[in-house]
Enzyme design. Structure first.
Site, PDB file in Angstrom:
ATOM      1  N   CYS A 119       0.834  -1.205   0.000  1.00 61.86           N
ATOM      2  CA  CYS A 119       0.000   0.000   0.000  1.00 61.86           C
ATOM      3  C   CYS A 119       0.871   1.258   0.000  1.00 61.86           C
ATOM      4  CB  CYS A 119      -0.929  -0.023   1.221  1.00 61.86           C
ATOM      5  SG  CYS A 119      -2.133   1.305   1.249  1.00 61.86           S
ATOM      6  N   CYS A 120       1.898   1.273   0.855  1.00 61.35           N
ATOM      7  CA  CYS A 120       2.808   2.424   0.880  1.00 61.35           C
ATOM      8  C   CYS A 120       3.570   2.550  -0.442  1.00 61.35           C
ATOM      9  CB  CYS A 120       3.802   2.305   2.035  1.00 61.35           C
ATOM     10  SG  CYS A 120       3.154   2.759   3.658  1.00 61.35           S
ATOM     11  N   CYS A 200      -1.212   8.564   7.325  1.00 56.78           N
ATOM     12  CA  CYS A 200      -2.531   8.212   6.799  1.00 56.78           C
ATOM     13  C   CYS A 200      -3.470   7.835   7.948  1.00 56.78           C
ATOM     14  CB  CYS A 200      -2.417   7.034   5.842  1.00 56.78           C
ATOM     15  SG  CYS A 200      -1.524   7.408   4.321  1.00 56.78           S
ATOM     16  N   CYS A 203      -3.630   4.216   9.418  1.00 62.65           N
ATOM     17  CA  CYS A 203      -2.382   3.704   9.990  1.00 62.65           C
ATOM     18  C   CYS A 203      -1.813   4.622  11.065  1.00 62.65           C
ATOM     19  CB  CYS A 203      -1.352   3.493   8.884  1.00 62.65           C
ATOM     20  SG  CYS A 203      -1.911   2.378   7.593  1.00 62.65           S
ATOM     21  N   CYS A 226       7.476   4.181   5.929  1.00 63.87           N
ATOM     22  CA  CYS A 226       6.621   3.954   4.763  1.00 63.87           C
ATOM     23  C   CYS A 226       7.396   3.447   3.561  1.00 63.87           C
ATOM     24  CB  CYS A 226       5.880   5.226   4.391  1.00 63.87           C
ATOM     25  SG  CYS A 226       6.961   6.577   3.899  1.00 63.87           S
TER      26      CYS A 226
HETATM   27  S1  SF4 Z   1       0.439   4.671   5.648  1.00 66.84           S
HETATM   28 FE1  SF4 Z   1      -1.180   3.090   5.559  1.00 66.84          FE
HETATM   29  S2  SF4 Z   1      -2.818   3.886   4.232  1.00 66.84           S
HETATM   30 FE2  SF4 Z   1      -0.965   5.181   3.956  1.00 66.84          FE
HETATM   31  S3  SF4 Z   1      -0.002   4.370   2.178  1.00 66.84           S
HETATM   32 FE3  SF4 Z   1       0.973   3.350   3.933  1.00 66.84          FE
HETATM   33  S4  SF4 Z   1      -0.235   1.471   4.377  1.00 66.84           S
HETATM   34 FE4  SF4 Z   1      -1.397   2.765   2.933  1.00 66.84          FE
END
Ligand code: SF4
Length: 246
Positions: A119-120, A200, A203, A226
């Site tokens: 996701c990151c 985010c 998280c 991240c």
């Molecule tokens: S901090 Fe969480 S929501 Fe944001 S990009 Fe990374 S995993 Fe995804």
């Protein structure tokens, strides 16, 4: 990256680290902006306004790259606009993930719960890599006090063929607070609600008094960063497949 460019940048970073070892953050920032095309990468989080204020005083048209992941708190988006207007920053660029990457890998917006590293990568690492193309150097707001992983943070480093500068590396929490007080800078509204480090929304959780300020990030997982500050990790190819970063 060609070896000669890496060697050149490494020598340049070493020279800069020697010259600016005990210099004020403003001098480090000014020197970085003088290196060539330089971007400032900001999360518009809890402490970001300090570096943004310094940058605005030197050059309000400095490109500021803001990773708008699509998962940020509404308060962060509002604060970003307020800070940019207050400081007179004229070149804040909202960097968003590729719609194709999201369609392929996160169509439901729940990847953060299943695979936060990927996701990151989709929402931060890859968009930033693309946004940094063409820049010679970039500036971050990282600090040594932000946990063990950052304890040895140099002021200047090399990554991806670019100089990466951390003007606030040696700053403490009280240094930052004093600077914000002195310059009457606007605070991120979530700090007062118990969020000393803000990323985010899915998280980021509140932090109890005495806890590591970054302990609310990816709470309950081993993940602490991240990925935008490491040469390793994964990349998503244009065809959507995943590969280890070289
Ligand atoms: S901090 Fe969480 S929501 Fe944001 S990009 Fe990374 S995993 Fe995804």
């Amino acid at each position: 990256m060609p070896l000669d460019l890496h060697a050149l940048r490494t020598a340049q970073a070493a020279e800069l680290n020697g010259r600016f070892a005990h210099a004020p953050a403003e001098d480090v920032l000014r020197a970085t902006l003088d290196l060539g095309d330089t971007a400032l990468v900001s999360s518009f989080g809890a402490d970001s306004v300090v570096l943004l204020h310094m940058a605005a005083a030197i050059d309000p048209s400095v490109p500021v790259l803001f990773l708008e992941t699509g998962m940020l708190f509404a308060e962060t988006l509002t604060y970003q606009r307020e800070v940019a207007e207050t400081l007179g920053l004229t070149e804040v660029r909202l960097i968003r993930p590729s719609p194709e990457d999201l369609f392929l890998h996160d169509p439901e917006g729940d990847l953060h719960g299943r695979d936060p590293d990927l996701c990151c990568t989709l929402r931060k690492v890859r968009p930033l890599e693309l946004a940094l193309q063409g820049f010679d150097a970039w500036v971050t707001g990282r600090k040594r006090v932000q946990g063990a992983a950052r304890a040895g943070l140099p002021i200047f480093e090399v990554e991806g063929g670019r100089i990466k500068a951390n003007p606030l590396a040696a700053w403490s929490g009280s240094d930052l607070a004093a600077y914000m007080d002195t310059h009457a800078l606007p605070r991120h509204p979530l700090v007062a609600q118990g969020y000393p480090s803000i990323g985010c929304a899915p998280c980021t959780s509140k932090v109890a008094p005495g806890e590591d300020p970054r302990s609310g990030r990816w709470r309950g997982r081993e993940k602490t960063e991240c990925g935008i500050h490491f040469a390793g990790g994964v990349v998503v190819r244009p065809d959507g497949t995943i590969a280890n970063k070289g």
